[in-house]
Design an enzyme around this catalytic site. Structure first.
Site, PDB file in Angstrom:
ATOM      1  N   HIS A 145      17.051 -47.425   5.554  1.00  0.00           N
ATOM      2  CA  HIS A 145      17.849 -46.549   6.514  1.00  0.00           C
ATOM      3  C   HIS A 145      18.288 -47.677   7.577  1.00  0.00           C
ATOM      4  O   HIS A 145      17.629 -48.251   7.779  1.00  0.00           O
ATOM      5  CB  HIS A 145      16.567 -45.805   7.341  1.00  0.00           C
ATOM      6  CG  HIS A 145      17.239 -44.901   8.279  1.00  0.00           C
ATOM      7  ND1 HIS A 145      17.632 -45.326   9.375  1.00  0.00           N
ATOM      8  CD2 HIS A 145      17.473 -43.441   8.210  1.00  0.00           C
ATOM      9  CE1 HIS A 145      18.334 -44.173  10.119  1.00  0.00           C
ATOM     10  NE2 HIS A 145      18.202 -43.070   9.429  1.00  0.00           N
ATOM     11  N   PRO A 146      19.701 -47.277   7.976  1.00  0.00           N
ATOM     12  CA  PRO A 146      20.548 -48.563   8.844  1.00  0.00           C
ATOM     13  C   PRO A 146      19.680 -48.732   9.901  1.00  0.00           C
ATOM     14  O   PRO A 146      20.045 -50.215  10.313  1.00  0.00           O
ATOM     15  CB  PRO A 146      21.639 -47.508   9.301  1.00  0.00           C
ATOM     16  CG  PRO A 146      21.473 -45.997   8.736  1.00  0.00           C
ATOM     17  CD  PRO A 146      20.430 -46.222   7.569  1.00  0.00           C
ATOM     18  N   THR A 147      18.745 -47.784  10.626  1.00  0.00           N
ATOM     19  CA  THR A 147      18.101 -48.382  11.885  1.00  0.00           C
ATOM     20  C   THR A 147      16.624 -48.270  11.648  1.00  0.00           C
ATOM     21  O   THR A 147      15.745 -48.889  12.219  1.00  0.00           O
ATOM     22  CB  THR A 147      18.474 -47.689  13.024  1.00  0.00           C
ATOM     23  OG1 THR A 147      18.198 -46.179  12.752  1.00  0.00           O
ATOM     24  CG2 THR A 147      19.857 -47.572  13.189  1.00  0.00           C
ATOM     25  N   ALA A 148      16.136 -47.405  10.780  1.00  0.00           N
ATOM     26  CA  ALA A 148      14.541 -47.233  10.720  1.00  0.00           C
ATOM     27  C   ALA A 148      14.089 -47.908   9.802  1.00  0.00           C
ATOM     28  O   ALA A 148      12.646 -47.780   9.511  1.00  0.00           O
ATOM     29  CB  ALA A 148      14.364 -45.797  10.447  1.00  0.00           C
ATOM     30  N   GLY A 149      14.766 -48.582   8.788  1.00  0.00           N
ATOM     31  CA  GLY A 149      14.278 -49.398   7.604  1.00  0.00           C
ATOM     32  C   GLY A 149      13.381 -48.313   6.250  1.00  0.00           C
ATOM     33  O   GLY A 149      14.196 -47.362   5.961  1.00  0.00           O
ATOM     34  N   HIS A 183       4.066 -59.460  13.600  1.00  0.00           N
ATOM     35  CA  HIS A 183       3.279 -58.728  12.531  1.00  0.00           C
ATOM     36  C   HIS A 183       4.448 -58.349  11.475  1.00  0.00           C
ATOM     37  O   HIS A 183       5.522 -57.851  11.514  1.00  0.00           O
ATOM     38  CB  HIS A 183       2.531 -57.616  13.048  1.00  0.00           C
ATOM     39  CG  HIS A 183       1.442 -57.041  12.250  1.00  0.00           C
ATOM     40  ND1 HIS A 183       2.030 -56.175  11.119  1.00  0.00           N
ATOM     41  CD2 HIS A 183       0.127 -56.909  12.407  1.00  0.00           C
ATOM     42  CE1 HIS A 183       0.959 -55.848  10.549  1.00  0.00           C
ATOM     43  NE2 HIS A 183      -0.211 -56.261  11.184  1.00  0.00           N
ATOM     44  N   GLY A 232      13.283 -41.436  -2.026  1.00  0.00           N
ATOM     45  CA  GLY A 232      14.453 -41.585  -0.998  1.00  0.00           C
ATOM     46  C   GLY A 232      15.320 -42.536  -1.650  1.00  0.00           C
ATOM     47  O   GLY A 232      15.334 -42.995  -2.523  1.00  0.00           O
TER      48      GLY A 232
END
Lengths: 299, 299
Positions: free
Chosen positions: A168-172, A82, A163
């Site tokens: 975000h490095p891991t959360a996108g 998805h 923002g």
């Protein structure tokens, strides 16, 4: 229960049950919130949670869920069919009884600002909550997906609404929106003729000149060997279930076919059924305040 | 709001507003109770309060109201047209969404016992809550009224179901019962012919062989110069508004007349309208848990 908003966030985790459970916990923690559904899709590696509550409680629960997802999901490792741009991928707010789209738009923008500020996750506002027309379409917001986002965000046109201008490095990133409630409604024909169901679907769906906000397909149900018009009604406040049913009945009659039955898939706001009853009974001078449960909810 | 019971107590005071206000206060004091209506009738010197809440809260509020009425109303001084036996004359409990008649019968008997024990007021149980068939009819329970009660209560047949076998010196006696919710529903004909409205009313009302639990009259509405079938539906769980409307429509058609419109007077339980929508849409496999607001109320 006078002012209800529904929230249906999608998270990029459909395999590690523990992670999804932790996310749901952070939602149920909030007083006055009810989780109505949670479905995990291992193939898409994605889960969808449905919860309802009063505006402020919904905002609090949605923020908590996004925060938990950002903590437990690393998009660098995520694989799935998805389209997605982040750990908490999309967070739509939906007006139910006693609330308006305007309230959901304001709430979505407040929620988006809070996510960006406190979690340092870039936020895109979509559908009714979008600041510009080109952001209304979620597909446009997600173009390139997580993998392509870092590059895409360098373009001014892809700057987030709130923002940092990098993922975000891991959360996108996260898309927060407001959209109308959707009723999944199927009408079964007294016929096994798929072509008739398809013709009726074409005649009522917005994309081919029918009712705006109505999506419809003609399909064939194996078990019962009947042709079915399967409908997504996205604006039941403009088009009632009664109008849809009668329109389909009319279109079917023109083709020499009757209606067998109809079915509502999942949840339906009481308002949609009350409006339908009022239409069929030709009620005059009727107002929602006459419904006992509504009167009870009024403050 | 999952389990709602309605209570419509009648008090023998319709002139001293302060007294009625104090009674209503004692009801609104109880958490979770909503007073939906309060009407005073000076001619009958009588007032009717309508309030709703969850079973335990309703019992508490009803007891408080009876206690306050007993304190402030002296039947020795009361004059009024309407038949009555006490300060708190009748206290009917009505099952709404999420509650059953059985629950109301149990609650009525608990409430009656509490009133008798703590307030020393004799209590008669009537309608569905009655212990014996001869007590079902409220008129039989009230025969002789307050003035005749002391003498009547000497007869074994007139002994109260709870409490002392003589009237309370100032508060008299109280009838506590359970009855089905009642929907006041009018159907306006496309005609000014009163005889047709009367014929249709005869054909549907229980007393002349129509639907049990349906009371109906044919009347003429001056303002609109239309004939109207005015209906009290006492068992909407057995006979839906949809059935009534379609039956009247059919009876009217047989007489060459159409239906103009219909109207609901006062309050209606959501369930009655939801069942009506489900009937007209021929919904299959539909259950109340699919209604968002109901799902929210479930615990």
């Amino acid at each position: 229960m006078g002012r209800l908003i529904e929230c249906v966030p999608n998270f990029s985790e459909g395999r590690r049950k523990k992670v999804v459970e932790r996310i749901v916990e952070s939602i149920t923690l909030v007083k006055g919130i009810r989780v109505l559904d949670c479905s995990c899709d291992a193939a898409h590696n994605r889960s969808v949670v449905t919860f309802v509550g009063e505006p402020e409680a919904v905002k609090k629960a949605a923020f908590g869920a996004v925060k938990t997802a950002a903590k437990l999901i690393n998009m660098e490792r995520h694989r799935g069919e998805h389209p997605r741009i982040g750990a908490a991928d999309v967070v739509p707010l939906i007006p139910l009884s006693g609330t308006t789209m305007e309230q959901c738009v304001i709430l979505a923008r407040e929620l988006g600002a809070e996510i960006a500020e406190k979690l340092k996750i870039p936020v895109y506002l979509y559908e009714e909550a979008a600041f510009s027309a080109d952001r209304r379409n979620l597909a446009a917001v997600r173009r390139g997906e997580y993998e392509g986002l870092k590059k895409a965000m360098e373009l001014p046109a892809r700057r987030p609404d709130f923002g940092p201008s990098r993922p975000h490095p891991t959360a996108g990133a996260t898309a927060v929106g407001a959209r109308p409630p959707l009723i999944a409604y199927n009408i079964n024909l007294d016929s096994s003729d798929l072509q008739i169901a398809r013709a009726i679907a074409r005649s009522i769906r917005g994309s081919s000149g029918g009712y705006p906000g109505v999506k419809a397909l003609g399909i064939f149900i194996e078990e019962s060997a009947t042709a079915q018009v399967t409908i997504n009604l996205c604006n039941y406040r403009e088009i009632s279930l009664a109008q849809l049913f009668e329109r389909v009945k009319g279109e079917a009659a023109l083709r020499g076919v009757g209606i067998g039955s109809s079915e509502i898939v999942g949840l339906v706001p009481a308002e949609a059924l009350i409006d339908t009853a009022a239409a069929y009974l030709r009620l005059q001078g009727f107002h929602p305040g006459q419904v006992l449960e509504k009167r009870m909810a009024e403050e």
